[in-house]
Every structure is written in structure tokens, then in C-alpha cells.
Design an enzyme around this catalytic site. Sequence first.
Site, short mmCIF file in Angstrom:
data_model
loop_
_atom_site.label_atom_id
_atom_site.label_comp_id
_atom_site.label_asym_id
_atom_site.label_seq_id
_atom_site.Cartn_x
_atom_site.Cartn_y
_atom_site.Cartn_z
N HIS A 137 15.26 -36.50 -10.64
CA HIS A 137 14.62 -36.93 -9.41
C HIS A 137 13.19 -36.42 -9.30
CE1 HIS A 137 18.35 -38.66 -8.12
NE2 HIS A 137 18.97 -37.51 -8.34
N CYS A 143 0.82 -1.21 0.00
CA CYS A 143 0.00 0.00 0.00
C CYS A 143 0.86 1.26 0.00
CB CYS A 143 -0.88 0.03 1.23
SG CYS A 143 -1.81 -1.48 1.48
N ARG A 161 4.62 0.36 -6.01
CA ARG A 161 4.65 -0.55 -4.87
C ARG A 161 3.67 -1.70 -5.04
NH1 ARG A 161 6.64 2.27 -0.07
NH2 ARG A 161 5.33 0.99 1.23
N LYS A 176 5.93 -4.27 -4.39
CA LYS A 176 7.37 -4.02 -4.40
C LYS A 176 7.97 -4.20 -3.01
CE LYS A 176 11.15 -2.56 -6.28
NZ LYS A 176 11.75 -3.56 -7.18
N GLU A 188 16.20 -17.60 -10.03
CA GLU A 188 15.85 -16.18 -10.21
C GLU A 188 15.28 -15.96 -11.62
OE1 GLU A 188 15.30 -13.58 -8.69
OE2 GLU A 188 15.71 -11.89 -10.03
N LYS A 228 11.65 -14.42 -12.33
CA LYS A 228 11.43 -13.24 -13.18
C LYS A 228 10.35 -13.56 -14.22
CE LYS A 228 12.70 -10.50 -11.57
NZ LYS A 228 13.43 -10.57 -10.34
N ASN A 271 -1.16 1.77 6.34
CA ASN A 271 -0.33 0.67 5.85
C ASN A 271 0.00 -0.22 7.03
OD1 ASN A 271 -0.20 1.71 3.35
ND2 ASN A 271 2.00 2.13 3.35
N GLY A 272 0.04 -1.54 6.80
CA GLY A 272 0.38 -2.45 7.88
C GLY A 272 -0.81 -3.32 8.22
N TRP A 325 -3.15 -2.57 -1.40
CA TRP A 325 -2.84 -3.95 -1.80
C TRP A 325 -3.60 -4.84 -0.81
CZ3 TRP A 325 -0.33 -8.39 0.09
CH2 TRP A 325 0.08 -9.29 -0.88
N GLU A 341 6.89 -13.89 -12.64
CA GLU A 341 6.40 -12.62 -12.09
C GLU A 341 5.77 -11.72 -13.15
OE1 GLU A 341 9.06 -11.10 -8.32
OE2 GLU A 341 10.06 -11.10 -10.25
C1 G6P Z 1 8.74 -8.50 -2.96
C2 G6P Z 1 9.28 -7.95 -4.27
C3 G6P Z 1 10.52 -8.74 -4.69
C4 G6P Z 1 11.56 -8.73 -3.58
C5 G6P Z 1 10.97 -9.24 -2.26
C6 G6P Z 1 11.92 -9.00 -1.11
O1 G6P Z 1 8.21 -9.76 -3.16
O2 G6P Z 1 8.30 -8.01 -5.28
O3 G6P Z 1 11.07 -8.17 -5.86
O4 G6P Z 1 12.63 -9.51 -3.95
O5 G6P Z 1 9.76 -8.54 -1.96
O6 G6P Z 1 12.02 -7.61 -0.93
P1 G6P Z 1 13.25 -6.89 -0.27
O7 G6P Z 1 12.88 -5.43 -0.33
O8 G6P Z 1 13.33 -7.39 1.14
O9 G6P Z 1 14.46 -7.21 -1.04
#
Ligand code: G6P
Length: 595
Positions: A496, A2, A27, A590, A473, A477, A98-99, A74, A480
Site C-alpha cells: 500500500h 541536559c 543523557r 536519553k 523498534e 534502533k 534543566n527544563g 542539549w 538511532e
Molecule cells: C528518548 C530516548 C529513548 C526512549 C524515549 C522515551 O527518546 O532516547 O530511548 O525510548 O526517550 O523515554 P522513556 O524514559 O520515557 O522510556
Amino acid sequence: MCGIVGAINGGTVINDLLSGLHRVEYRGYDSAGVAILHNQEIARRRAEGKLNQLEELLFKAPLDGAAGIGHTRWATHGMPCVANAHPHATAQVAVVHNGIIENFKDIREQLTADGHVFESETDTEVIPHLITHYLAKGMSPEAAVQEAIEKLRGAYALGVLMRDDPDHLYAARKGSPLVLGKAEHGAYLASDSIALSEKASELIFLQEGDMAVLGRDQIEITDICHRKVKRKVATRTTTNAACDKNGYAHYMLKEIHEQPDAVEKTVQANANALYDSALDFSDLSRLTIVACGTSFYAASVAKYWFEKYADLPVETDIASEFRYRSPYMPQNGAALFISQSGETADTLAALRYAKDQEQKIISLVNVADSSIAREADYVFHTMAGTEIGVASTKAFTTQLTLLALIALQAGQQRGVLSHDKAMKLTQELDELPQAMKRLLTCDSDTRHVAQELERASNALFIGRNTSFPIAMEGALKLKEISYIHAEGFGAGELKHGPIALVEQDTPVISLLPKDSLYEKTLSNIYEVEARGAQIITVGPEPIDGFLHIDVDDIGEFCNPILYALPMQLLAYHTAVVRGTNVDQPRNLAKSVTVE
Ligand code: G6P
């Protein structure tokens, strides 16, 4: 997650609120709203979906006023719909939050028994009702906010607007960041300084437990013990450049291209800082590395480095598991927390656990004034700059760069790496920005493979050694931003289980640097090829019959950093051909400030 904004000035705040909300769009959110003091009443406009929906509403039914708050939500408690969108309000009080309020059910029951009527499923809605409850008891606005927040358990950053106090906004933080801004004629609040980058010249980051009263010309802050305090005033550093796509089609593409520069800055900023710091790995018993998401994959690469180059036992875990499994932490151990935002709730909780276990706490953050930075004994900064694309790119490669530097330092301190060997490896790091630039100037291979992936519903990524976390990763990506189901595996693990997923033409993206495990990985590739997979090799040598993404190896140490780039480009181009929202993928946030 948020986003919060608030503004009070002598004129009209709606444009400031909307431009601030646009800046926190990155975000991640699924509804948005504003509340403004309009004709001595609290008036709200809220809409499901993106900000253009809210703007359409405001076009049809404009709002004007000199004090207001806004929010991008969010969803956590309740669906993304208008009733659950913030601001939540009574006739007298509107709140953005937020929170998470953990005891909201109890508060709601008590207030319902008192005659309060709730309209949403959210935890937040109890806050305006609680403040209203205390106002009805004759408390001043400030006392009512203070009394209300003392009843809340959980985490919050709050912006509060009051019908009968048009000259002030109220703000409070505990567990979620909140920044205040001052301009010549007005005061602002926001969850993120980037929201204020057009408006405020001076920024004040609230500390845990702070509450603030914002007037047009002055801001007063009280700390957790209700004492008046002065917090440091910072001059704004986020430039508009961070919010500009600079000619690129998406922030993600811009940020991919910023990596050579970001990596170089990270080396420059940290080489000496690290040397000068008192951080000593020489007789450490164990290093525990904890993070979430992409940052966890940086941790996973670092495990190989610390073990190989520093003979240091390393344990890695995702923060959401680590924090609840009562992990044993040895005497004389250190724990390293990696976070782009520095605010990820699980990572922060894991840090606090490790602190209780008397570990040396090290943090690697991209946002300098963040909670994870503040609570660590040693803090190192990645110099990625503001990352707007939700899918992390430059934050990841700068994390890896910084971890590589730390591993080299640890290796020398522990007497594992000779000076010569350390210099040789450092040279790889120094050459990295140029190697990245070369790779980025030619992305025709990834564009071509993206066309092939366009209609795939599943993809596998494989690699060995440090290429294994990069494969994970790469898969992250791709899922996502293109929404193609993808998983990353250690190449040797395929048989396996995961090999059962291979059908005719299943894409298997194979990280194949010319390193000591080249032949082994190649054997695994032939095993899936024999079962009909469409092989895409990523490495310095094309193989007849396979699609190929060319990467000039830089060396076994820094290869994983370089190989992250084709993973990002592949996901990016695939998302573009599939027409998905690259910078704001569905359901993702984010900065994840809830567990
Ligand atoms: C969210 C973001 C990711 C990020 C993760 C950890 O899921 O979308 O891109 O890697 O949080 O965030 P941080 O700020 O702790 O690296």
C-alpha cells in the site's frame, strides 16, 4: 537531556564537577561548561561539543575553587555554541538549568528595559539576571532565588552559584528532577544520582517545588510553601559497576548482554508484587497505554497481548499526540504509562490528563523514584538497572517482560485464561533468560548482515502481529545509532505504499518466526524479493538465497521479546562498522524532559 552538577567543599571542586559531568554524558548533549568561584569572582569555561573540548580549555586555563556548578547542554533555545552553553551568568550569579522557562521572553523584555544585557538566545539566561535584579533590591541570596523562581513558568531544575555567598550553593526543582548528595566534607547537587555515585554517600531527592541551600556541612530544604522540611535521606545504590563497561567495547553492548539477567530479575521482582497489588482488571472497560520512543513500541506489543490473552480493549498512543488531542476516556478505564526514565515530559503530561479523566493510573518505570512513578496509583518496576547507552535495549525487553506478566494477570482476572494456559505461557517467560543467553553467545549472523548494511542508505523492517512493533523498534534502533534511514512496517501494508521504496538491493529485514502468520509474511517477502530487495530473514528457518539471522523460537507469546535482541545486535554491529558514536548518537538524549 541536559545534565547538572554542583559541588561545594573545603578544597577544590573542579575534578568533582568534571567526573560528575562525565557520568551524565549518557543523557545526550552538545556543549558543556562549568562556573567556579575563583579569586572571589565567578569564572566560567564553556565549550561546544563533548567534554574533552571543555577539558582542553581547562588544561590551558585552569580553574580552582571550593564551590562550582557544571552543565552538559542539549540545545533547545539556540544553537549548540559557546554563547548558549551553560552556566549562564552575571557578575554576581551563575546558573545551570534543566527544563524550559516558558515565559522567558516576557522576563527578558522587562529586564532589558531595566538595563540588563543578554548574551545568549537561551531561556535560561533570564534566571541569573532575575536573581541579580532581586539582589540589587537588597534581598538576601536565599530570598532572591526564591523570588526569582516564583516568577518562572515552565519546568526547571536549577543549580545557583553566587559571587558574594561563597559558602553556599542554591538548588530548586519544579518539573525536572534534582538530587542532592552529602559526603563527609561537602555537598553536591545533580540532575541524576549517577553523577554523584563516586562522591556522596547519602542522597536526598528533592520534591516538586523544593528549594535547597547547600553548605559544606549541611543542607537546608524548604518546600513549595517556604516551610523548612526534612526529606528522606537515601543511601546511594547506584554502584560504580553501572558506570563501568565491564570489558565491553560499548555500554550498549554490555547492556544487550545484561538482558537475560535483567529479565529474570524483572520476573522475580514482579510476579508476587503483581499478585499482591490491588490492581484488578476484571471489569475494566478499556486500557489506554501511552509512552514515547522505544517505550511506545513496548506498549504496541502489549496491545496484542492484552487483546488476545485478556479480551481487553486497548488503545495505544504516543504521549506527544495523546496529551493534545482531548482523547475520550471511558468510565472505569485504566491508563498505563511506560517510561524507562520516569521523567519524559510528554508521558508525564499524558498521565496528568488521564488522571483528570478519572482513569486508574498505572506506571511502569525503570527509575524507581521518578515523577511518573510518584504520580501513579499503581507502580511496577522494571529491573533493568541503570541504562547508559542512549539507544534503549534492556529497558525495552524488561518493559515487555513486565507487560507480559501483567497481561497474564489480567487474562486470569477476566476469566479468559485458564490456570493451565496461564502456566504454559508463564513457562515461556521463565525460559526466556536461557533462550536469550543462547542467542547472545552467537552473534555471527548479525555481524555478517551488518557488513552488508554498511553502505545502505535505506532499510525496511517488516513483520506481522507482535513482530510488527518489533520491526518498528528494529528500524528505530538502526536509525538511532547507525544513521541509516530505516522504517518498520506491517508486512501486509508494504504493497500500500512502502513497496515503492524498494530498489535493487534495498535491504528488507523480515521478522519471520514460525508462527500462525508465517506463510502470510513469506508471501510479502517474495513480493519485495521480486522487485530486487535484498532479503534478510530473522527466524528459525533459513530460506535458500536469502541472508539469514538465526533465532530459535520460544513460543508465540514471548517471541517478540526474544526477537528484540537480533534487532539490537544488528543496529549495534552496523553502527560499529560505520564508525558512529554508539553510546551517544548525535542529537539524541536519553531522558527527554522537554516536550
Ligand atoms: C528518548 C530516548 C529513548 C526512549 C524515549 C522515551 O527518546 O532516547 O530511548 O525510548 O526517550 O523515554 P522513556 O524514559 O520515557 O522510556
